[in-house]
Design an enzyme around this catalytic site. Sequence first.
Site, PDB file in Angstrom:
ATOM      1  N   ARG A  64       0.823  -1.210   0.000  1.00 45.91           N
ATOM      2  CA  ARG A  64       0.000   0.000   0.000  1.00 45.91           C
ATOM      3  C   ARG A  64       0.861   1.267   0.000  1.00 45.91           C
ATOM      4  NH1 ARG A  64      -2.666   2.860   4.526  1.00 45.91           N
ATOM      5  NH2 ARG A  64      -4.420   4.029   3.678  1.00 45.91           N
ATOM      6  N   HIS A  68       0.622   4.456  -2.555  1.00 51.77           N
ATOM      7  CA  HIS A  68       0.420   5.831  -2.110  1.00 51.77           C
ATOM      8  C   HIS A  68       1.571   6.741  -2.527  1.00 51.77           C
ATOM      9  CE1 HIS A  68      -3.072   5.647   0.927  1.00 51.77           C
ATOM     10  NE2 HIS A  68      -3.171   4.650   0.074  1.00 51.77           N
ATOM     11  N   VAL A  72       1.148  10.030  -6.165  1.00 53.33           N
ATOM     12  CA  VAL A  72       1.414  11.443  -5.875  1.00 53.33           C
ATOM     13  C   VAL A  72       2.824  11.783  -6.359  1.00 53.33           C
ATOM     14  CG1 VAL A  72       1.475  13.243  -4.115  1.00 53.33           C
ATOM     15  CG2 VAL A  72      -0.063  11.277  -3.828  1.00 53.33           C
ATOM     16  N   ASN A  99      -3.480   9.491   4.438  1.00 56.17           N
ATOM     17  CA  ASN A  99      -2.283   8.879   5.024  1.00 56.17           C
ATOM     18  C   ASN A  99      -2.163   9.019   6.531  1.00 56.17           C
ATOM     19  OD1 ASN A  99      -1.285   8.096   2.474  1.00 56.17           O
ATOM     20  ND2 ASN A  99      -0.320  10.094   2.159  1.00 56.17           N
ATOM     21  N   PRO A 168      -7.690   7.536  -4.007  1.00 55.31           N
ATOM     22  CA  PRO A 168      -9.097   7.151  -3.860  1.00 55.31           C
ATOM     23  C   PRO A 168      -9.451   6.876  -2.409  1.00 55.31           C
ATOM     24  CG  PRO A 168      -8.003   5.868  -5.581  1.00 55.31           C
ATOM     25  CD  PRO A 168      -6.925   6.572  -4.813  1.00 55.31           C
ATOM     26  N   HIS A 198      -6.079  -6.044  -1.979  1.00 49.90           N
ATOM     27  CA  HIS A 198      -6.917  -6.139  -0.780  1.00 49.90           C
ATOM     28  C   HIS A 198      -7.250  -7.581  -0.422  1.00 49.90           C
ATOM     29  CE1 HIS A 198      -8.543  -1.727  -0.772  1.00 49.90           C
ATOM     30  NE2 HIS A 198      -7.255  -1.829  -0.531  1.00 49.90           N
ATOM     31  N   THR A 199      -6.593  -8.521  -1.057  1.00 51.38           N
ATOM     32  CA  THR A 199      -6.715  -9.914  -0.630  1.00 51.38           C
ATOM     33  C   THR A 199      -5.953 -10.167   0.658  1.00 51.38           C
ATOM     34  OG1 THR A 199      -6.518 -12.216  -1.365  1.00 51.38           O
ATOM     35  CG2 THR A 199      -4.721 -10.732  -1.956  1.00 51.38           C
ATOM     36  N   ASP A 250      -9.998  -9.817   3.562  1.00 54.32           N
ATOM     37  CA  ASP A 250     -10.460 -11.092   3.026  1.00 54.32           C
ATOM     38  C   ASP A 250     -10.897 -11.958   4.191  1.00 54.32           C
ATOM     39  OD1 ASP A 250     -10.803 -13.602   1.919  1.00 54.32           O
ATOM     40  OD2 ASP A 250      -8.892 -13.623   0.843  1.00 54.32           O
ATOM     41  N   ASP A 258      -4.169 -14.303  -2.750  1.00 55.09           N
ATOM     42  CA  ASP A 258      -4.844 -15.225  -3.667  1.00 55.09           C
ATOM     43  C   ASP A 258      -6.001 -14.504  -4.348  1.00 55.09           C
ATOM     44  OD1 ASP A 258      -6.878 -15.079  -1.727  1.00 55.09           O
ATOM     45  OD2 ASP A 258      -6.272 -16.959  -0.773  1.00 55.09           O
TER      46      ASP A 258
END
Length: 359
Positions: A64, A68, A72, A99, A168, A198-199, A250, A258
């Site tokens: 992540r 981020h 930018v 942030n 976002p 996001h898994t 998840d 996965d």
Amino acid sequence: MSLTVAAALCCVVVVVLGGLPLSSEAQLDPSFYRDACPKVHSIVREVVRSVSKKDPRMLASLIRLHFHDCFVLGCDASILLNNTDTPTKIDSEQQAFPNVNSIRGLDVVNQIKTAVENACPGVVSCADILTLAAEISSVLSGGPDWKVPLGRRDGLTANRTLANENLPGPSDGLDRLKSAFKNQGLDTNDLVALSGAHTIGRARCTFITSRLYNFSNSGKPDPTLNTTYLQQLRNQCPKSGSGNDLVNFDLTTPDKFDKNYYTNLQGNKGLLQSDQELFSTSGADTISIVNKFASNQDVFFAAFKASMIKMGNIGVITGKNGEIRKQCNFINKKSAEVDLASVVSKETSSSEEGMVSSF
């Protein structure tokens, strides 16, 4: 898939919100440090592996952090810069709304930088460290590996305003998500593939509370939420709670990289509204991509690799531009005034993992 891995390895010209100068001639190369710092990948991997044994969530946090950064001013390690008044004023992106009290891993990057500097002083950029750490985090969590194009240099400033504008949010609709990615030269396939990060990872309850209890000020929950999942989330995130408890992205394999993120979306079990929008927006072209990734993990992994390489090319600084920072938190002119041992990490508490932004 509209972009092959081979094409992604080529220079990508992107349009970045805010008039960022582009590096259209930049040619990153996985073997960039072959002679100057041949063990850089293994050095980064050892630090990340060691930290993740104690804190498995750090793998998601490092991926992540790379997102981020790249959204930018491009992939220039601007997110790592602390507030400074001299020699030039820098308003740190770490205090931007997406942030603050949210990003994690800043201290881990400093650990990596120290280890790399001990082996190869003044050679490897913080921007490349972020990119390598993201790829290694994918691998250590069971996800795909790829040869990371290297040769980025570090930027000389940060931009908190762009951080607030470009990243976002967890309640964004599909149009806003597409727009945010398009502004970075990323298409719809990239949006769905990169969302697959996001898994793994966690989010704080505060960023889904309105979805559970007062969606769009209706006094009711988000109607797209699976009712069983809704009750499970309400048990984990009571309306009167502090909002700081953590919820798995998840619900099936929270620490394994996965394709289950996509099967969860098919069952209306996406944690954030911005996750579920990819599947539940009526008539959306993202639905078929979700279905494709849900049915074939190899296809998802190939797309994720290509999109990560593509994202890693956004606005890169190469050649004699920028610099190789001695300390990731400060430009070199400031580092001359600051002892590395005195650098205070802005890292959030290890007991929390915020998720103000979706990516």
